[in-house]
Design a protein around this motif. Sequence first.
Motif, mmCIF file in Angstrom:
data_model
loop_
_atom_site.group_PDB
_atom_site.id
_atom_site.type_symbol
_atom_site.label_atom_id
_atom_site.label_comp_id
_atom_site.label_asym_id
_atom_site.label_seq_id
_atom_site.Cartn_x
_atom_site.Cartn_y
_atom_site.Cartn_z
ATOM 1 N N ILE A 4 0.838 -1.203 0.000
ATOM 2 C CA ILE A 4 0.000 0.000 0.000
ATOM 3 C C ILE A 4 0.873 1.254 0.000
ATOM 4 O O ILE A 4 0.609 2.228 -0.710
ATOM 5 C CB ILE A 4 -0.962 -0.012 1.207
ATOM 6 C CG1 ILE A 4 -2.024 -1.098 1.021
ATOM 7 C CG2 ILE A 4 -1.626 1.361 1.390
ATOM 8 C CD1 ILE A 4 -2.861 -1.360 2.253
ATOM 9 N N GLY A 5 1.944 1.227 0.794
ATOM 10 C CA GLY A 5 2.858 2.361 0.814
ATOM 11 C C GLY A 5 3.531 2.587 -0.527
ATOM 12 O O GLY A 5 3.658 3.730 -0.985
ATOM 13 N N GLN A 6 3.955 1.506 -1.157
ATOM 14 C CA GLN A 6 4.600 1.611 -2.475
ATOM 15 C C GLN A 6 3.641 2.182 -3.517
ATOM 16 O O GLN A 6 4.031 3.018 -4.347
ATOM 17 C CB GLN A 6 5.093 0.235 -2.914
ATOM 18 C CG GLN A 6 6.271 -0.288 -2.104
ATOM 19 C CD GLN A 6 6.617 -1.726 -2.451
ATOM 20 O OE1 GLN A 6 5.802 -2.454 -3.011
ATOM 21 N NE2 GLN A 6 7.837 -2.139 -2.108
ATOM 22 N N VAL A 7 2.398 1.701 -3.483
ATOM 23 C CA VAL A 7 1.402 2.165 -4.450
ATOM 24 C C VAL A 7 1.114 3.642 -4.253
ATOM 25 O O VAL A 7 1.017 4.416 -5.212
ATOM 26 C CB VAL A 7 0.111 1.322 -4.340
ATOM 27 C CG1 VAL A 7 -1.021 1.951 -5.158
ATOM 28 C CG2 VAL A 7 0.363 -0.104 -4.804
ATOM 29 N N ARG A 8 0.991 4.066 -2.991
ATOM 30 C CA ARG A 8 0.768 5.489 -2.695
ATOM 31 C C ARG A 8 1.922 6.334 -3.251
ATOM 32 O O ARG A 8 1.723 7.351 -3.906
ATOM 33 C CB ARG A 8 0.659 5.699 -1.187
ATOM 34 C CG ARG A 8 -0.724 5.449 -0.607
ATOM 35 C CD ARG A 8 -0.855 6.182 0.701
ATOM 36 N NE ARG A 8 -2.142 5.944 1.330
ATOM 37 C CZ ARG A 8 -2.329 5.141 2.368
ATOM 38 N NH1 ARG A 8 -1.306 4.455 2.874
ATOM 39 N NH2 ARG A 8 -3.520 4.992 2.898
ATOM 40 N N ASP A 9 3.138 5.900 -2.958
ATOM 41 C CA ASP A 9 4.316 6.669 -3.358
ATOM 42 C C ASP A 9 4.484 6.732 -4.875
ATOM 43 O O ASP A 9 5.000 7.711 -5.419
ATOM 44 C CB ASP A 9 5.578 6.066 -2.733
ATOM 45 C CG ASP A 9 5.597 6.218 -1.223
ATOM 46 O OD1 ASP A 9 4.833 7.068 -0.709
ATOM 47 O OD2 ASP A 9 6.347 5.480 -0.565
ATOM 48 N N SER A 10 4.027 5.676 -5.572
ATOM 49 C CA SER A 10 4.213 5.609 -7.022
ATOM 50 C C SER A 10 3.226 6.484 -7.787
ATOM 51 O O SER A 10 3.393 6.728 -8.973
ATOM 52 C CB SER A 10 4.063 4.163 -7.509
ATOM 53 O OG SER A 10 2.712 3.736 -7.415
ATOM 54 N N GLY A 11 2.164 6.923 -7.105
ATOM 55 C CA GLY A 11 1.136 7.722 -7.773
ATOM 56 C C GLY A 11 0.176 6.890 -8.599
ATOM 57 O O GLY A 11 -0.585 7.423 -9.405
#
Length: 322
Positions: free
Chosen positions: A50-57
């Motif tokens: 979830i954190g990676q997806v948020r950061d990736s936009g």
Amino acid sequence: MCRSMPNEPGFMDEDLERARVAWLYFIGGQTQQEIAQRMNITRLKVNKIIGQVRDSGAVQVSVSLPLTDCIELAEEVSHRYGLADAVVVPDLDDYIEQKRVIGEAAGTLASELIEDRDMGVGIGSGRTLSFAVRALRARPRSESWVVGLTGGVTSGSSTNTFEVATAFARALGIECHYLTAPIYCANPESRDAVLLNDELTDVLARTEIADVGIVSCGALTQDTSLTQIRVVKDNLDTVLKRGAVGEFMGWFLDAQGRPIDHFLNESIIALPPEKLKLKPISVLVSGGIRKIPIIRAILRAGYVNRLVTNEGVARALLQGPR
């Protein structure tokens, strides 16, 4: 939302895992613990994704990561039933949440079909369609209009055809027309008498000339708004004995999609399924295991050329005879 389209190369298992976690969390509204249990992975891994997806936009209003298994299902269902398009969303355990995501996917599809066009839009009823309004972003041309495809039920709710059609028209910024009559009359003679009203027959004619039909369907269980109508409730046993597997715009259909021989089908005020079949764009928006028989019947009969549903239904539609 997963559309039918040619399979896209290059997606590995971890890409699918990432997409499914993102969809369940941001769209499906599930907790990290629920996702971890559902996918048999650790909560720590869910949190990391979830954190990676948020950061990736990759997450905006919707999750812009393709769920390749849903895409494949949509493509297979489209091919098997000769559909112009299909949308398949992941399964959710919560009954209302499943309706919401199916409805919102349908709203996105409808927006693409209606945007900047001059057309009549016919709308059915039901909770799933009421959720579709949330995702409508289209702006059709000002000459466009909405029409309810069925008469109404006597108890008001946000799922009644009057309310759903009104919500669509308001969201699209165009006028709305209503079949201001009950969906079922007491008998065929009463229906004939009601249709002596010129304004009502004008609206009924408008249901036929609408370019688009967006509809749902229902199982014949005791807990639906349709089966609570007195004339339906009193005759439900005979409807089932005559082979009905569900209702479609209020019409009771058998497993092949044929209207059963029953006075309710002769007393209905609604667009006939055969008329929907003639429309350039006809979309069935429905999901849930209980509705598999009626969804299959509708597709068998070719009444619609587009489908929005969930994974479980899509898989079932691909099993057994067409």
